[in-house]
Structures are given as C-alpha cells and as structure tokens.
Scaffold this motif. Structure first.
Motif, PDB file in Angstrom:
ATOM      1  N   MET A   1       0.782  -1.323  -0.081  1.00 33.92           N
ATOM      2  CA  MET A   1      -0.245  -0.125   0.156  1.00 33.92           C
ATOM      3  C   MET A   1       0.794   1.128   0.002  1.00 33.92           C
ATOM      4  O   MET A   1       1.738   1.289   0.615  1.00 33.92           O
ATOM      5  CB  MET A   1      -1.125   0.093   1.299  1.00 33.92           C
ATOM      6  CG  MET A   1      -2.033   1.362   1.074  1.00 33.92           C
ATOM      7  SD  MET A   1      -2.779   0.768   2.523  1.00 33.92           S
ATOM      8  CE  MET A   1      -3.670  -0.360   2.519  1.00 33.92           C
ATOM      9  N   ARG A   2       0.612   2.255  -0.762  1.00 30.13           N
ATOM     10  CA  ARG A   2       1.737   3.510  -0.891  1.00 30.13           C
ATOM     11  C   ARG A   2       0.536   4.297   0.300  1.00 30.13           C
ATOM     12  O   ARG A   2       0.253   4.701   0.323  1.00 30.13           O
ATOM     13  CB  ARG A   2       1.122   4.739  -1.822  1.00 30.13           C
ATOM     14  CG  ARG A   2       1.010   3.466  -3.626  1.00 30.13           C
ATOM     15  CD  ARG A   2       0.594   4.503  -4.856  1.00 30.13           C
ATOM     16  NE  ARG A   2       1.691   5.873  -4.731  1.00 30.13           N
ATOM     17  CZ  ARG A   2       1.156   6.686  -5.295  1.00 30.13           C
ATOM     18  NH1 ARG A   2       0.452   6.799  -6.222  1.00 30.13           N
ATOM     19  NH2 ARG A   2       1.587   8.396  -5.476  1.00 30.13           N
ATOM     20  N   GLU A   3       2.404   4.887   0.314  1.00 34.26           N
ATOM     21  CA  GLU A   3       1.761   5.336   1.606  1.00 34.26           C
ATOM     22  C   GLU A   3       1.829   7.434   1.150  1.00 34.26           C
ATOM     23  O   GLU A   3       1.811   7.636   0.528  1.00 34.26           O
ATOM     24  CB  GLU A   3       3.781   5.970   2.154  1.00 34.26           C
ATOM     25  CG  GLU A   3       3.973   7.119   3.362  1.00 34.26           C
ATOM     26  CD  GLU A   3       5.476   7.096   3.946  1.00 34.26           C
ATOM     27  OE1 GLU A   3       5.312   7.938   5.108  1.00 34.26           O
ATOM     28  OE2 GLU A   3       5.739   6.581   3.156  1.00 34.26           O
ATOM     29  N   GLN A   4       0.715   7.568   3.078  1.00 32.98           N
ATOM     30  CA  GLN A   4      -0.124   8.738   2.183  1.00 32.98           C
ATOM     31  C   GLN A   4       0.605  10.103   2.048  1.00 32.98           C
ATOM     32  O   GLN A   4       1.952  10.254   2.675  1.00 32.98           O
ATOM     33  CB  GLN A   4      -1.291   8.422   3.379  1.00 32.98           C
ATOM     34  CG  GLN A   4      -1.867  10.068   3.734  1.00 32.98           C
ATOM     35  CD  GLN A   4      -3.247  10.168   5.050  1.00 32.98           C
ATOM     36  OE1 GLN A   4      -2.822  10.172   5.801  1.00 32.98           O
ATOM     37  NE2 GLN A   4      -4.241  10.750   4.958  1.00 32.98           N
ATOM     38  N   PRO A   5       0.522  10.740   1.202  1.00 35.08           N
ATOM     39  CA  PRO A   5       1.490  11.878   1.011  1.00 35.08           C
ATOM     40  C   PRO A   5       1.392  12.549   2.635  1.00 35.08           C
ATOM     41  O   PRO A   5       0.578  12.870   3.143  1.00 35.08           O
ATOM     42  CB  PRO A   5       0.525  12.637  -0.389  1.00 35.08           C
ATOM     43  CG  PRO A   5      -0.440  11.694  -0.848  1.00 35.08           C
ATOM     44  CD  PRO A   5      -0.242  10.419   0.319  1.00 35.08           C
ATOM     45  N   PRO A   6       2.733  13.307   2.677  1.00 37.36           N
ATOM     46  CA  PRO A   6       2.274  14.483   3.529  1.00 37.36           C
ATOM     47  C   PRO A   6       1.651  15.111   3.671  1.00 37.36           C
ATOM     48  O   PRO A   6       1.753  15.658   5.596  1.00 37.36           O
ATOM     49  CB  PRO A   6       4.315  15.030   3.900  1.00 37.36           C
ATOM     50  CG  PRO A   6       4.893  13.923   2.375  1.00 37.36           C
ATOM     51  CD  PRO A   6       3.839  13.539   2.087  1.00 37.36           C
ATOM     52  N   TYR A   7       0.749  15.925   2.705  1.00 36.45           N
ATOM     53  CA  TYR A   7      -0.080  16.308   3.472  1.00 36.45           C
ATOM     54  C   TYR A   7      -1.171  16.249   3.935  1.00 36.45           C
ATOM     55  O   TYR A   7      -2.110  17.090   4.765  1.00 36.45           O
ATOM     56  CB  TYR A   7      -0.568  17.584   1.905  1.00 36.45           C
ATOM     57  CG  TYR A   7      -1.079  17.052   0.604  1.00 36.45           C
ATOM     58  CD1 TYR A   7      -2.000  18.282   0.783  1.00 36.45           C
ATOM     59  CD2 TYR A   7      -0.197  16.476  -0.042  1.00 36.45           C
ATOM     60  CE1 TYR A   7      -3.140  17.233  -0.233  1.00 36.45           C
ATOM     61  CE2 TYR A   7      -1.394  15.888  -1.076  1.00 36.45           C
ATOM     62  CZ  TYR A   7      -2.052  16.539  -0.916  1.00 36.45           C
ATOM     63  OH  TYR A   7      -3.023  15.920  -2.534  1.00 36.45           O
ATOM     64  N   LEU A   8      -1.626  15.006   2.678  1.00 38.00           N
ATOM     65  CA  LEU A   8      -3.048  14.933   3.691  1.00 38.00           C
ATOM     66  C   LEU A   8      -3.255  14.054   5.473  1.00 38.00           C
ATOM     67  O   LEU A   8      -3.148  14.483   5.790  1.00 38.00           O
ATOM     68  CB  LEU A   8      -3.173  13.901   2.386  1.00 38.00           C
ATOM     69  CG  LEU A   8      -3.450  13.281   1.178  1.00 38.00           C
ATOM     70  CD1 LEU A   8      -3.340  12.446   0.574  1.00 38.00           C
ATOM     71  CD2 LEU A   8      -4.368  14.630   0.841  1.00 38.00           C
TER      72      LEU A   8
END
Length: 251
Positions: A1-8
């Motif tokens: 699973m891709r890591e959530q973008p930092p800004y989110l």
C-alpha cells in the motif's frame, strides 16, 4: 500500500486538533513555520494541507492576516428544477427564499461584446457577433454561493426594454420572464454539469481557495421554436452547496 502523502497526513492532524477544540471557530492558526516545526515537515507541506482544508471549508484564508478556523457554514441544497422557472421574478431569489435565506446578487453588464467561438456555437450565431454579457455574484444572506457569466445575442433584445438584464423596468426578472416581455416564449433549458477547480478570479468571488472543488454548469435557454436565447457558465463551490436535479415524471 502506498504511503499517504505528507500534506494529507498533516491535514488530518490539523482537522483532529480542531475536532479536539484546540482551535475553535474564529481562532487564528499559528504560523506555518511554527506548525511545520511542531509536525516535523516543511512549510510547503503545511501550505498544501491548509489549502486542502480551506477548499473543504474547514479553514478560512484571510489575505494579509493569516489562516483561521472557519465558522460553521450550512451547506445549501440547491435544486435545479423546471418549476423554478414558473414562480415569476428571479429563480435564484425564489430558491433562497425556500431555504429561508435572503437571495441577492451583484452584477456587471457589458453590451456589444463580440462572441467568442465557444459562446457563438452555443447561441447558434457567428463568432464575433455582438452579445450582451453579464457577470454575476450571487449571495445567500450576504455570503457568496454562486457565480455566473451570461451571454445573450444583442440582436435579439436590441432596442427593447430588456436589452440590459439588470437595467430598466424588468431588471432582475430572469431570462424566462424577460424574454416573455418581448414576445419570446422560452420552451426549455439544457444544463450540463461537470466537476472542476476554481481559478483565481472565481476563488476571489466565491471566497474559496484557488483550486477548490466547484461544480460548473453550462446552461442554455431555448425558445419554443428551438432558438438559443441565452447561455451561461455557472460556478458553484462544492464546499458550500450541493446541487440536486428534480426530474418530473408524467403519470
């Protein structure tokens, strides 16, 4: 699973801090530099997180002042229906009255504007033919909820009392009633909605962040003989309004 973008991830953190009442409606947030230091990220990440929350109506950006927790704002339910055109007067004002709101608007009309190619196609005229163009900002209880730009063929209304949509004795009546004053019966309208993002001008008018989610509606009114008499580009901010279409069913 891709890591959530930092800004989110940071947007979730800020949203939670508001939910935990660390910041309440009307509070000014600390500077981006301070929040960035607390969260261990760069200021650009904080900026993107705040822009997302502004577009969702959670935060409010005030030019030259900072970023604030937005006051709770009711999301209006705007119904698009054939019946809205049968009440007389302004359909928008009638819509807002049904919601217990005071519907008003500000406008600017320019007469004899050459029709751009796309507008000409929608009105069934030749590119460069003269039009009456009116830009609107619609308000509910003084707060912006919709913007639109309307185009009418100049030759259709030239020399009549309805040539200026917001001028003369029939100002503000709406397309259907105004056209009726010069013997034109509007038979139907076609609306084409699609999602989009607010550009800089729209963001300023509607009080949202540039890039905020909006619904764009391309609407054209047709006379009973099938001639286009007016076309408009309507912009509604998703954070403030939901759009519902009412479809009549013949028994």
């Amino acid at each position: 699973m891709r890591e959530q973008p930092p800004y989110l991830r940071i947007a979730d953190v800020l949203r939670q801090r508001i939910a935990d009442h660390e910041w309440t409606p009307g509070d000014r947030l600390p500077s981006r530099a301070q929040i960035a230091q607390e969260c261990g990220v760069g200021e650009n990440v904080i900026r993107r997180a705040q822009e997302l929350l502004i577009s969702q109506g959670v935060l409010e950006g005030r030019s030259g002042s900072g970023t604030y927790v937005a006051e709770p704002r009711e999301r209006l339910r705007m119904v698009r229906s054939q019946y809205r055109e049968q009440t007389g007067g302004s359909p928008f004002r009638a819509d807002m009255s049904a919601l217990g709101k005071r519907g008003t608007w500000e406008s600017r009309t320019d007469a004899k504007v050459p029709a751009p190619a796309g507008i000409a196609t929608r009105l069934g005229i030749t590119e460069g033919d003269l039009c009456v163009r009116t830009a609107y900002e619609f308000l509910a209880d003084g707060r912006p909820v919709q913007a639109s730009t309307s185009w009418e063929p100049y030759e259709l209304t030239a020399g009549t009392l309805v040539v200026l949509p917001e001028g003369g004795p029939h100002a503000g009546k709406g397309v259907v009633d105004r056209m009726a004053e010069i013997g034109i019966t509007v038979g139907h309208a076609v609306e084409q909605p699609e999602p989009g993002q607010a550009n800089a001008e729209e963001a300023t008018l509607l009080g949202v962040q540039r890039g905020a989610l909006v619904t764009r509606i391309q609407r054209t009114y047709y006379s009973s003989d099938g001639r286009p008499v007016e076309t408009a580009d309507i912009v509604v901010p998703t954070a403030f309004c939901e759009i519902v279409y009412e479809v009549p069913v013949n028994p």
